[in-house]
Each structure stands twice: as C-alpha cells, then as structure tokens.
Design a protein around this motif. Structure first.
Motif, PDB file in Angstrom:
ATOM      1  N   GLU A   8      59.152  37.031  46.640  1.00 33.30           N
ATOM      2  CA  GLU A   8      58.203  36.222  46.154  1.00 33.30           C
ATOM      3  C   GLU A   8      58.717  35.638  45.113  1.00 33.30           C
ATOM      4  OE1 GLU A   8      54.418  38.241  46.099  1.00 33.30           O
ATOM      5  OE2 GLU A   8      54.078  38.161  48.464  1.00 33.30           O
ATOM      6  N   ALA A   9      59.212  36.429  44.052  1.00 35.83           N
ATOM      7  CA  ALA A   9      59.811  36.204  42.916  1.00 35.83           C
ATOM      8  C   ALA A   9      60.835  35.119  43.053  1.00 35.83           C
ATOM      9  CB  ALA A   9      60.221  37.262  42.016  1.00 35.83           C
ATOM     10  N   VAL A  10      61.815  35.277  43.890  1.00 34.92           N
ATOM     11  CA  VAL A  10      62.825  34.766  44.112  1.00 34.92           C
ATOM     12  C   VAL A  10      62.582  33.163  44.711  1.00 34.92           C
ATOM     13  CG1 VAL A  10      64.982  34.195  45.566  1.00 34.92           C
ATOM     14  CG2 VAL A  10      64.630  36.500  44.475  1.00 34.92           C
ATOM     15  N   GLU A  11      61.813  33.133  45.561  1.00 36.38           N
ATOM     16  CA  GLU A  11      61.081  31.820  46.095  1.00 36.38           C
ATOM     17  C   GLU A  11      60.417  30.966  44.976  1.00 36.38           C
ATOM     18  OE1 GLU A  11      59.294  32.646  49.918  1.00 36.38           O
ATOM     19  OE2 GLU A  11      61.348  33.061  50.799  1.00 36.38           O
ATOM     20  N   ALA A  12      59.573  31.866  44.238  1.00 37.38           N
ATOM     21  CA  ALA A  12      58.848  31.044  43.176  1.00 37.38           C
ATOM     22  C   ALA A  12      59.902  30.419  42.169  1.00 37.38           C
ATOM     23  CB  ALA A  12      57.897  32.116  42.468  1.00 37.38           C
ATOM     24  N   ALA A  36      55.575  28.600  38.362  1.00 37.55           N
ATOM     25  CA  ALA A  36      54.944  29.947  38.321  1.00 37.55           C
ATOM     26  C   ALA A  36      54.410  30.703  37.066  1.00 37.55           C
ATOM     27  CB  ALA A  36      56.373  30.873  39.048  1.00 37.55           C
ATOM     28  N   GLU A  37      55.386  30.446  35.965  1.00 36.26           N
ATOM     29  CA  GLU A  37      54.829  30.879  34.573  1.00 36.26           C
ATOM     30  C   GLU A  37      53.450  30.470  34.196  1.00 36.26           C
ATOM     31  OE1 GLU A  37      58.134  29.917  32.315  1.00 36.26           O
ATOM     32  OE2 GLU A  37      59.622  31.492  33.173  1.00 36.26           O
ATOM     33  N   LEU A  38      53.509  28.903  34.540  1.00 34.92           N
ATOM     34  CA  LEU A  38      52.254  28.463  33.928  1.00 34.92           C
ATOM     35  C   LEU A  38      51.027  28.668  34.767  1.00 34.92           C
ATOM     36  CD1 LEU A  38      51.283  26.183  32.091  1.00 34.92           C
ATOM     37  CD2 LEU A  38      51.764  24.264  33.802  1.00 34.92           C
ATOM     38  N   ALA A  39      51.072  29.038  36.100  1.00 36.99           N
ATOM     39  CA  ALA A  39      50.258  29.406  36.968  1.00 36.99           C
ATOM     40  C   ALA A  39      49.479  30.735  36.311  1.00 36.99           C
ATOM     41  CB  ALA A  39      50.702  29.679  38.267  1.00 36.99           C
ATOM     42  N   GLU A  40      50.770  31.620  36.002  1.00 40.18           N
ATOM     43  CA  GLU A  40      50.138  32.983  35.449  1.00 40.18           C
ATOM     44  C   GLU A  40      49.410  32.847  34.158  1.00 40.18           C
ATOM     45  OE1 GLU A  40      53.606  35.474  35.599  1.00 40.18           O
ATOM     46  OE2 GLU A  40      52.452  37.354  34.681  1.00 40.18           O
ATOM     47  N   GLU A  41      49.997  32.210  33.304  1.00 39.20           N
ATOM     48  CA  GLU A  41      49.699  32.296  31.844  1.00 39.20           C
ATOM     49  C   GLU A  41      48.110  31.557  31.941  1.00 39.20           C
ATOM     50  OE1 GLU A  41      51.991  30.714  29.071  1.00 39.20           O
ATOM     51  OE2 GLU A  41      50.579  30.523  27.647  1.00 39.20           O
ATOM     52  N   LEU A  42      47.784  30.473  32.835  1.00 37.34           N
ATOM     53  CA  LEU A  42      46.430  30.035  33.150  1.00 37.34           C
ATOM     54  C   LEU A  42      45.396  30.792  33.920  1.00 37.34           C
ATOM     55  CD1 LEU A  42      47.449  26.193  33.252  1.00 37.34           C
ATOM     56  CD2 LEU A  42      46.628  27.509  31.116  1.00 37.34           C
ATOM     57  N   GLY A  43      46.094  31.791  34.664  1.00 39.41           N
ATOM     58  CA  GLY A  43      45.376  32.626  35.395  1.00 39.41           C
ATOM     59  C   GLY A  43      45.049  31.649  36.839  1.00 39.41           C
ATOM     60  N   MET A  44      45.660  30.834  37.118  1.00 40.66           N
ATOM     61  CA  MET A  44      45.472  30.065  38.297  1.00 40.66           C
ATOM     62  C   MET A  44      46.310  30.279  39.571  1.00 40.66           C
ATOM     63  SD  MET A  44      45.376  26.482  36.256  1.00 40.66           S
ATOM     64  CE  MET A  44      45.537  25.285  37.615  1.00 40.66           C
ATOM     65  N   SER A  45      46.011  29.674  40.721  1.00 37.81           N
ATOM     66  CA  SER A  45      46.846  30.236  41.815  1.00 37.81           C
ATOM     67  C   SER A  45      47.990  29.078  41.802  1.00 37.81           C
ATOM     68  CB  SER A  45      46.225  29.940  43.205  1.00 37.81           C
ATOM     69  OG  SER A  45      45.617  28.900  43.456  1.00 37.81           O
ATOM     70  N   ALA A  46      49.083  29.369  42.077  1.00 39.87           N
ATOM     71  CA  ALA A  46      50.121  28.532  42.420  1.00 39.87           C
ATOM     72  C   ALA A  46      49.806  27.164  42.993  1.00 39.87           C
ATOM     73  CB  ALA A  46      51.455  29.207  42.773  1.00 39.87           C
ATOM     74  N   VAL A  47      49.067  27.401  44.154  1.00 41.25           N
ATOM     75  CA  VAL A  47      48.705  26.266  45.087  1.00 41.25           C
ATOM     76  C   VAL A  47      47.757  25.296  44.156  1.00 41.25           C
ATOM     77  CG1 VAL A  47      47.447  25.682  47.036  1.00 41.25           C
ATOM     78  CG2 VAL A  47      48.732  27.821  47.127  1.00 41.25           C
TER      79      VAL A  47
END
Length: 366
Positions: free
Chosen positions: A100-104, A25-36
């Motif tokens: 969403e934060a808990v499940e991520a 989740a952190e990596l997706a946010e930092e790269l501006g990508m969707s988690a999927v």
C-alpha cells in the motif's frame, strides 16, 4: 465532524499554497480524509485551474501567488523488490503494508519467496534485481532473527538500497549498518509480563515455539521478570531441547504447564503463538486446568486470538505498520522524498496488548 466539500477544498488550497506541493497520500493523511475523496477534490480543483496534478502530487500552479512549487520527486516507474519467507500468516500484513505504501507513492512492488530454503534469500534478491528492482526489502531466513558470524554478508554488499524487515544484526556485523524496521518483540513480551503482574501474578511461565521471534520474546520476558521482582519459573524444556515435531511440541508444552500449575509454581503463561494457545487450552482444560481461573493466558501474535471459543488476550505486533514504514524508508533512499533521511535508521515498532477473556482481567471482553 465531516467537512462540507467547500471547506475541504479551502483546506486543500491553503496547504498547497503554503507549501508549494504535497503528495496526495500525505495530504490525505494530514487532512484526515480518504485518498479516494481527496483525489476527487483534487480533480475538481485542477479542472478549475486552482492546482496542478503531477505524478501523485498536488502542485500550486505556476504563475499563481504563493511560493514557487517545490520539486516533487516521483516514484513513477520505480520497482521495489521484497523478499519474505512466505506471504501467509504473519507476513501477509507486512506485505500488505509495504504494498500500500509503495503503490500510494506511484511505484510497484514485486515479491520473492524464500520458503525458508537454504540460500534462497540471496537467489530471490538477485532475481528481483535482475528483473528491474531499484531497491530491496529483505526478511532473510535467519534462524534466530539475526545473522550468525559470516552469514548474510551478501545483503550488505548490494549496490542498491536495502532495508531489513523484521530482522536485525549484532553490532559489528556488516549487516548491522543497513536500515531496518522491526517489531519490538522484546517489548511486547515485557508488556505481557507487566499486565499479568498487574493482575497479581508472581509466577509467570513462557512457552514459545522455535522461530526467529523466540530469542526476543525470551529476552523481553526475562528482563520484565527481573525488573518487576517476580518469582523465577523453570524454563520450558523446549528451550534446551527443541521439539522434534508439532505433536512433540504440544505434548511437552502441555506437560510443562500442567506440572507448573499442579505444583503451585505457575499461575499465568505467555504462549507463542495464539494458534498454539488455541490448541493448548482445550488440552489444559481436559487435564483439569481452568483458564483463566487456574492459569491466566496471554497469547502472542493476535492473528486468530479473538476467534477462539475462549477469546484470548494477545500481544499484537503492528505488522502492517512495519511493512509500510520499511517501504517508506526504502523509497526515501531511492529519492522519493522531499528530505530523505541522511543517516541510516533502525526503527522499532511497539506491539500493543489486546485484553480479552483468557487473562482474567476485569476489562475482559473489551
């Protein structure tokens, strides 16, 4: 600009190699990508042996050049209990953000509802703990948004981590030492006053329904009126004599605003909530009060303000962000963080102002 798949893979590998391990989740946010999309990329890289997947994290493979993988705490198997008055209206987005934060993080959220019933907060909290909750997100049914002396002591006595959500406690109260995350409703009210003052209004009324939010709205409103040197306006009669019913609330608020406009004492109003504003505006118009020509209106909450036939300018608390921040803070207390906060935290999330037609601003319709 969208990155080619090879560019995405290169950036993922660079960050994981540099840090040893990162949560998906952190990596997706930092790269501006969707988690999927990121999970798909990670699966591809893992299949090639370039990274390893571990409990929702991406780890640089052992034996490869680069730093040794940092130990990544796992939230798998953790249960977060959340007690809220309701999952309707305001709290729907708060719960969604927390979930969403808990499940991520790989944990699970369970819910208890108090329905504002006496002593139900504690009963629901104990039930969630007895069924396996490792920590609690609490929104107690405190009438003024904070506990009175001697109230809510049970929350401070829990052995598991507790984070207050959309609640606070006076200094010196035992609950004041708990972590908390809340919307800064006083700031939101002050922003509304400042916006109306910027449009030239000097006499601004405040019409709020009784709720845990009301005291903070009044505090922010009064502070902004004083700071901006605006004309004092007589308080709503509901402030000293709470309404006996919804019909009574609407009737008395309607009279208050109509009398203020007719006497030239009021040219603008902040109304809590936007649902109340949607009911009041047609009644004002039926009494000859034009909105926004005679009375500029800003609603508070922005649940349905944009759907009114006269779209309402509204202060919008970021409820989703409050729920997410509270959940992440609790998870850090449960050890699901590379560096959990050592000191207790009181986090205030600032609401935003969304300008539409009802305030008469030049930017109306934005």
């Amino acid at each position: 600009m969208r990155l080619h798949v090879d560019q995405r893979h290169e950036r993922v590998l660079h960050l994981v190699r540099e840090r040893g391990s990162l949560r998906v989740a952190e990596l997706a946010e930092e790269l501006g990508m969707s988690a999927v999309t990121l999970r798909r990329d990670v699966e591809t890289l893992a299949a090639q042996g370039l990274v390893e997947r571990l409990h929702g994290a991406v780890v640089w493979p052992s034996g490869a050049s680069g730093p040794a993988p940092a130990a990544v705490p796992s939230a798998e198997g953790l249960v977060v209990g959340m007690v809220v008055p309701t999952t309707e209206y305001y709290y729907a987005d708060v719960v969604r953000g927390a979930r969403e934060a808990v499940e991520a993080a790989g944990a699970r959220l369970t819910i208890g509802l108090s329905r504002y019933l006496p002593d139900e907060d504690e009963a629901q909290a104990r039930r969630l703990l007895s069924t396996g909750a490792d920590g609690l997100l609490l929104t107690p049914s405190w009438e003024r948004g904070h506990p009175e002396p001697g109230e809510g002591l049970w929350a401070a006595e829990q052995e598991t981590p507790v984070v207050l959500v959309e609640r606070w406690a006076p200094l010196g109260h035992p609950v004041a030492g708990l972590d908390r995350v809340r919307s800064d409703h006083a700031h939101g009210a002050a922003e509304a006053v400042a916006h109306l003052a910027g449009l030239g209004h000097r006499s601004i009324a405040l019409a709020v329904q009784e709720s845990p939010t009301a005291p903070r709205l009044r505090a922010g409103y009064a502070a902004a009126v004083a700071a901006l040197g605006l004309s004092p306006v007589a308080a709503s009669p509901l402030q000293d004599a709470p309404s006996r019913s919804e019909a009574d609330r609407f009737e008395r608020t309607l009279e208050y605003l109509c009398e203020g406009v007719a006497g030239g004492d009021v040219t603008a109003a902040i109304v809590h909530s936007d649902a109340d504003a949607i009911v009041l505006i047609p009644r004002l118009q039926a009494r000859g009060v034009r909105v926004p020509e005679d009375l500029a209106v800003i609603a508070y909450d922005d649940e349905v303000a944009s759907l009114a036939d006269l779209p309402l300018t509204a202060v919008a608390p970021d409820k989703h962000a409050v729920g997410a921040a509270a959940a992440k803070l609790l998870l850090s207390r449960l050890g699901v963080s590379d560096e959990g906060p050592a000191a207790r935290r009181h986090l205030d999330v600032l609401p935003s102002l969304r300008v539409r037609v009802s305030c008469g601003a030049a930017a109306a319709g934005a």
